[in-house]
Enzyme design. Sequence first.
Site, short mmCIF file in Angstrom:
data_model
loop_
_atom_site.label_atom_id
_atom_site.label_comp_id
_atom_site.label_asym_id
_atom_site.label_seq_id
_atom_site.Cartn_x
_atom_site.Cartn_y
_atom_site.Cartn_z
N ASP A 65 1.98 1.59 -2.08
CA ASP A 65 1.71 0.15 -1.20
C ASP A 65 2.62 0.80 0.39
O ASP A 65 3.81 0.62 0.97
CB ASP A 65 2.45 -1.06 -1.11
CG ASP A 65 1.38 -1.57 -2.30
OD1 ASP A 65 0.44 -1.40 -2.54
OD2 ASP A 65 2.28 -1.94 -3.16
N ASP B 97 4.82 6.79 -2.94
CA ASP B 97 4.77 5.14 -3.68
C ASP B 97 2.71 4.61 -3.20
O ASP B 97 2.10 5.94 -2.59
CB ASP B 97 5.32 4.99 -2.81
CG ASP B 97 5.11 2.83 -2.01
OD1 ASP B 97 5.59 2.65 -3.03
OD2 ASP B 97 5.25 3.36 -0.74
#
Length: 231
Positions: free
Chosen positions: A20, A18
Amino acid sequence: MMSPAAGASPELRAVLFDMDGTLTDSERLWTIALDRVAAHYGGALRPETREAMVGQDMWATIGLMHRELGVDGTPEATARMLTDHTLQIFHDGLPFKDGAGELLAAVKAAGLRTALVTATYRNLVEVALDTLGHRTFDVIVCGDEVSRNKPDPEPYLRALELLGLPAQDCLVVEDSPTGSRSASLAGIGVLVVPSEIPVPEAPGLVFAETLVGIDVDRLDQIHSTLLGARV
């Protein structure tokens, strides 16, 4: 790396990240952009509303903002405003989370495949890659490149398809409940390093407080542990 022999446990062949809150400290920067947009509408987001936005795509985030602030304008207008503020902030520099840069370099040096799987849209991801590296990832899946975003499994299933690998050969690194659920529903084990909000314990998840000190050997151990728990 060679394929495992028949009957052997699958080896770790790819790590899916991922963005953020996992690799970059961009959740904090998103908060700045969201606060600016909320101020434009004459209000402020409650902490619990901001918490509900973590890991969501842009349209879900805008929907939460409009309901919170009673905005009558179109989602498209808010999206343009939010994107403009975020691009400006991202251009000023996107800081790595502690240990993230070192882990990415170690994964690449070990010859593992890499994927970036994010709810953030492609135009913003391209700016983030100025920090993360435009050649760091073999595969990138952005929020505007899937029909159903996290927590639906589609983003991670799409990454597996592009990598040409089964879920059992991969490990995901995530920070949010939304992203962790997406990866789990795709059948991939998850190393969770919570960032903005806690992630409930669940099968298929292993937790760490930080990426500092996490190396490829540790990822291999986590991958093997999660595979063993499925037996």
